[in-house]
Design a protein around this motif. Structure first.
Motif, PDB file in Angstrom:
ATOM      1  N   LYS A 177       0.841  -1.187   0.000  1.00 53.46           N
ATOM      2  CA  LYS A 177       0.000   0.000   0.000  1.00 53.46           C
ATOM      3  C   LYS A 177       0.879   1.240   0.000  1.00 53.46           C
ATOM      4  O   LYS A 177       2.025   1.213   0.462  1.00 53.46           O
TER       5      LYS A 177
ATOM      6  N   LEU B 137     -11.962   1.435 -10.673  1.00 55.83           N
ATOM      7  CA  LEU B 137     -10.672   2.045 -10.345  1.00 55.83           C
ATOM      8  C   LEU B 137     -10.338   3.171 -11.324  1.00 55.83           C
ATOM      9  O   LEU B 137      -9.820   4.214 -10.930  1.00 55.83           O
TER      10      LEU B 137
ATOM     11  N   SER C 129     -12.421   6.107 -10.268  1.00 54.89           N
ATOM     12  CA  SER C 129     -11.874   6.728  -9.055  1.00 54.89           C
ATOM     13  C   SER C 129     -10.655   7.578  -9.377  1.00 54.89           C
ATOM     14  O   SER C 129     -10.503   8.679  -8.859  1.00 54.89           O
TER      15      SER C 129
ATOM     16  N   PHE D 219      -3.490   3.853  -2.418  1.00 60.12           N
ATOM     17  CA  PHE D 219      -3.703   2.724  -3.309  1.00 60.12           C
ATOM     18  C   PHE D 219      -2.998   1.478  -2.807  1.00 60.12           C
ATOM     19  O   PHE D 219      -2.045   1.551  -2.039  1.00 60.12           O
ATOM     20  N   GLU D 220      -3.536   0.325  -3.247  1.00 61.08           N
ATOM     21  CA  GLU D 220      -2.977  -0.980  -2.916  1.00 61.08           C
ATOM     22  C   GLU D 220      -2.788  -1.757  -4.214  1.00 61.08           C
ATOM     23  O   GLU D 220      -3.449  -1.476  -5.218  1.00 61.08           O
TER      24      GLU D 220
ATOM     25  N   CYS E 255      -3.362  -2.881  -9.601  1.00 58.76           N
ATOM     26  CA  CYS E 255      -3.990  -2.091  -8.547  1.00 58.76           C
ATOM     27  C   CYS E 255      -5.228  -2.852  -8.075  1.00 58.76           C
ATOM     28  O   CYS E 255      -6.026  -3.320  -8.886  1.00 58.76           O
ATOM     29  N   THR E 256      -5.385  -2.958  -6.770  1.00 58.51           N
ATOM     30  CA  THR E 256      -6.531  -3.670  -6.211  1.00 58.51           C
ATOM     31  C   THR E 256      -7.456  -2.740  -5.438  1.00 58.51           C
ATOM     32  O   THR E 256      -8.578  -3.123  -5.104  1.00 58.51           O
ATOM     33  N   TYR E 257      -6.999  -1.539  -5.135  1.00 51.80           N
ATOM     34  CA  TYR E 257      -7.809  -0.575  -4.379  1.00 51.80           C
ATOM     35  C   TYR E 257      -7.287   0.826  -4.662  1.00 51.80           C
ATOM     36  O   TYR E 257      -6.079   1.025  -4.782  1.00 51.80           O
TER      37      TYR E 257
ATOM     38  N   GLY F 282      -8.327   4.736  -3.137  1.00 51.26           N
ATOM     39  CA  GLY F 282      -9.151   5.636  -2.347  1.00 51.26           C
ATOM     40  C   GLY F 282      -8.659   7.063  -2.533  1.00 51.26           C
ATOM     41  O   GLY F 282      -7.455   7.311  -2.499  1.00 51.26           O
TER      42      GLY F 282
END
Length: 131
Positions: free
Chosen positions: A39, A92, A95, A107-108, A115-117, A119
């Motif tokens: 992350k 994603l 976002s 980000f993760e 990329c899996t996340y 925010g």
């Protein structure tokens, strides 16, 4: 006259204290990278305003003439550790489009570099970039 100066001094102090309280809280999050948990996060303003010439955090959106879209995020901290991920997942990509010049970005990614996340935060607390 001394009493008048004391009253005037208290009034000025109250006004100054009041205006400082109205200014609101301010936070700058320098770029943080955790390779173990995969992350990274930070505010664009804090990275831009930092005294070093190393750290950055960003996300980009790419659109192609065939209609496909993807996004990528990257970050580098003050010690020079850098990370990168990419994705074609529509959520994603959407976002990433919401990032503004003074956003908080988190980000993760997974072991394949996807990329899996993502925010994105917008707040009056985040320090804006200084030119």
């Amino acid at each position: 006259m001394t009493k008048m100066n004391a009253v005037l001094g208290c009034a000025v102090a109250a006004v100054l204290a009041g205006s400082a309280a109205w200014a609101g809280s301010r936070y700058g999050y320098p770029v943080f990278i955790d390779l173990t948990q995969k992350k990274a996060y930070g505010t664009l303003g804090a990275a831009r305003n930092s005294t070093d010439a190393t750290q950055f955090i960003s996300c980009d959106v790419h659109a192609y003439k065939d209609g496909t879209k993807n996004m990528s995020c990257s970050a580098k901290n003050t010690s020079g550790t850098s990370v990168y991920c990419t994705s074609t997942v529509a959520g994603l990509v959407d976002s990433a489009r919401g990032i503004s010049g003074d956003s908080f970005v988190y980000f993760e990614w997974d072991s394949s570099g996807a990329c899996t996340y993502l925010g994105i935060g917008h707040s009056s607390e985040y320090a804006p970039k200084q030119l």
